[in-house]
Enzyme design. Sequence first.
Site, PDB file in Angstrom:
ATOM      1  N   GLY A   4       0.760  -1.242   0.000  1.00  0.00           N
ATOM      2  CA  GLY A   4       0.000   0.000   0.000  1.00  0.00           C
ATOM      3  C   GLY A   4       0.786   1.285   0.000  1.00  0.00           C
ATOM      4  O   GLY A   4       0.202   2.361  -0.172  1.00  0.00           O
ATOM      5  N   GLU A  12       3.837  -6.956   1.589  1.00  0.00           N
ATOM      6  CA  GLU A  12       3.340  -7.219   0.236  1.00  0.00           C
ATOM      7  C   GLU A  12       3.328  -5.947  -0.605  1.00  0.00           C
ATOM      8  O   GLU A  12       2.276  -5.523  -1.078  1.00  0.00           O
ATOM      9  CB  GLU A  12       1.895  -7.751   0.319  1.00  0.00           C
ATOM     10  CG  GLU A  12       1.689  -8.902   1.274  1.00  0.00           C
ATOM     11  CD  GLU A  12       0.212  -9.144   1.622  1.00  0.00           C
ATOM     12  OE1 GLU A  12      -0.660  -8.340   1.206  1.00  0.00           O
ATOM     13  OE2 GLU A  12      -0.069 -10.120   2.318  1.00  0.00           O
ATOM     14  N   GLY A  38       3.459  -3.535  -3.765  1.00  0.00           N
ATOM     15  CA  GLY A  38       3.270  -3.653  -5.211  1.00  0.00           C
ATOM     16  C   GLY A  38       3.698  -2.367  -5.895  1.00  0.00           C
ATOM     17  O   GLY A  38       4.833  -2.214  -6.349  1.00  0.00           O
ATOM     18  N   ARG A  39       2.804  -1.381  -5.888  1.00  0.00           N
ATOM     19  CA  ARG A  39       3.024  -0.108  -6.574  1.00  0.00           C
ATOM     20  C   ARG A  39       4.379   0.538  -6.261  1.00  0.00           C
ATOM     21  O   ARG A  39       5.058   1.029  -7.155  1.00  0.00           O
ATOM     22  CB  ARG A  39       1.913   0.862  -6.153  1.00  0.00           C
ATOM     23  CG  ARG A  39       1.915   2.203  -6.862  1.00  0.00           C
ATOM     24  CD  ARG A  39       0.945   3.196  -6.185  1.00  0.00           C
ATOM     25  NE  ARG A  39      -0.313   2.586  -5.841  1.00  0.00           N
ATOM     26  CZ  ARG A  39      -1.371   2.527  -6.642  1.00  0.00           C
ATOM     27  NH1 ARG A  39      -1.337   3.105  -7.810  1.00  0.00           N
ATOM     28  NH2 ARG A  39      -2.474   1.910  -6.255  1.00  0.00           N
ATOM     29  N   CYS A  65     -13.714   4.757 -28.045  1.00  0.00           N
ATOM     30  CA  CYS A  65     -15.023   5.420 -28.150  1.00  0.00           C
ATOM     31  C   CYS A  65     -15.729   5.458 -26.805  1.00  0.00           C
ATOM     32  O   CYS A  65     -16.712   4.747 -26.586  1.00  0.00           O
ATOM     33  CB  CYS A  65     -15.862   4.712 -29.196  1.00  0.00           C
ATOM     34  SG  CYS A  65     -15.041   4.733 -30.788  1.00  0.00           S
ATOM     35  N   GLU A  66     -15.204   6.257 -25.896  1.00  0.00           N
ATOM     36  CA  GLU A  66     -15.774   6.471 -24.565  1.00  0.00           C
ATOM     37  C   GLU A  66     -15.319   7.856 -24.125  1.00  0.00           C
ATOM     38  O   GLU A  66     -14.141   8.190 -24.275  1.00  0.00           O
ATOM     39  CB  GLU A  66     -15.170   5.487 -23.532  1.00  0.00           C
ATOM     40  CG  GLU A  66     -15.435   4.034 -23.754  1.00  0.00           C
ATOM     41  CD  GLU A  66     -16.800   3.584 -23.265  1.00  0.00           C
ATOM     42  OE1 GLU A  66     -17.461   4.333 -22.500  1.00  0.00           O
ATOM     43  OE2 GLU A  66     -17.203   2.492 -23.669  1.00  0.00           O
TER      44      GLU A  66
END
Length: 426
Positions: free
Chosen positions: A247, A284, A286-287, A354-355
């Site tokens: 986190g 843990e 990640g980022r 296309c959004e």
Amino acid sequence: MTDSVLPGHPHIAYRGEDLYIEGQRLSDLAQAHGTPLYVYSKASMLDALAAYQRGFAGRKVQICYAMKANSSLAVLQLFARAGCGFDIVSGGELARVLAAGGDPAKVIFSGVGKTRAEMRQALDAGIGCFNVESEAELEVLSAVASQTGKTAPVSIRVNPNVDPKTHPYISTGLKGNKFGVAHERTLATYQRAAALPGLRVAGIDCHIGSQITEVAPYLDAVDRVLDLVQEIEAAGIPIHHIDFGGGLGINYNGDTPPAADALWAQLFAKLDARGYGDRQFMIEPGRSLVGNAGVCLTEVLYLKPGEQKNFCIVDAAMNDLPRPAMYQAFHGIVPVRGPAAASATTYDVVGPVCESGDWIGRDRSLAVQQGQYLAVLSAGAYCASMASNYNTRGRAAEVLVDGDQARLVREREGAADTFRTEKLLP
Ligand SMILES: *Cc1c(COP(=O)(O)O)cnc(C)c1O
């Protein structure tokens, strides 16, 4: 020629007018491999890992890289070779760990919805621990382990009910959230785990959210988890390891998260003060290991001036960079050939999908021309691993840079790759 390093991106710098990652000029990589293109710095990833390792010197800590942040095989290999285990959230991720030569004994399996098939696969591989998220899951894991004649090491994910002060979609440790077991139910859940066949209580875990930029939520979580360890052990159930999840945030837009080593100095001060400093720990991240190690290179297709907005239309889109559409997230966007020329204009940087939600950056001041390349920053985490084939766009290629070497570690998907598993009607 002086280097001008991008703040928060130690291995990305302008040399003269050109943006480099380590020893590679990004415009050369864009030309050689096409765009959109993810480019990662090996040194950045290993430096980020080293900051954690410094914080853990003299302690018993297993780092389990949360691979959902970036699950490319070459990235997994790099972390496996550096001694990391892996935090996985699916059977597919376990298959990737094994394909990359990771040690299954250092794998922990998180997630609220593990299937029986995934449990069997993980038991067969001999993973290190199941991080169980509910009492119902505990019952099923016990049944699956008993059927296969194996013992499943378990940790219960507790919900410490602390506010990580981050975006609601990436905050996971509050009440009213689908993750973990409520604080009040924790002891009863451990007693159930200790009584069920096929299970061995190994540890306790928590994960309070993502992109956390303050120390206080971690300190609160440590206190609450230690209170539980005390309570559970007093009831006669030993807890062998304590896992504080991941986190830790990164600098996307002037964010100032604590450095990993500084954060852990503070956490260990608390752990020592409470007499738990010599326990076996797991984390843990990640980022924080990969996020700012990567960029996504994209070509400016068209500039489209408008009455209310100017649009800079690029060849990367929400299928390559899903975070802005999903969480209104910010990614820095800089020219690959800088420094910015005199006449900058304010653009919304958007992709071809296309959004209306397909935007990459809003109200950005950029001096760009059609045909130029831009680098979307902080694209090492939750970009390639979240990419999709929406609009039948093949997934982008990935390059890992090590000094002045660049290696293609994922080929660009072609259209045929995107419908390879489909069947025509007779
Ligand atoms: C996503 C996740 C992580 C990693 O979070 P980061 O914010 O990327 O560090 C760690 N543990 C669990 C259980 C997760 O779901």
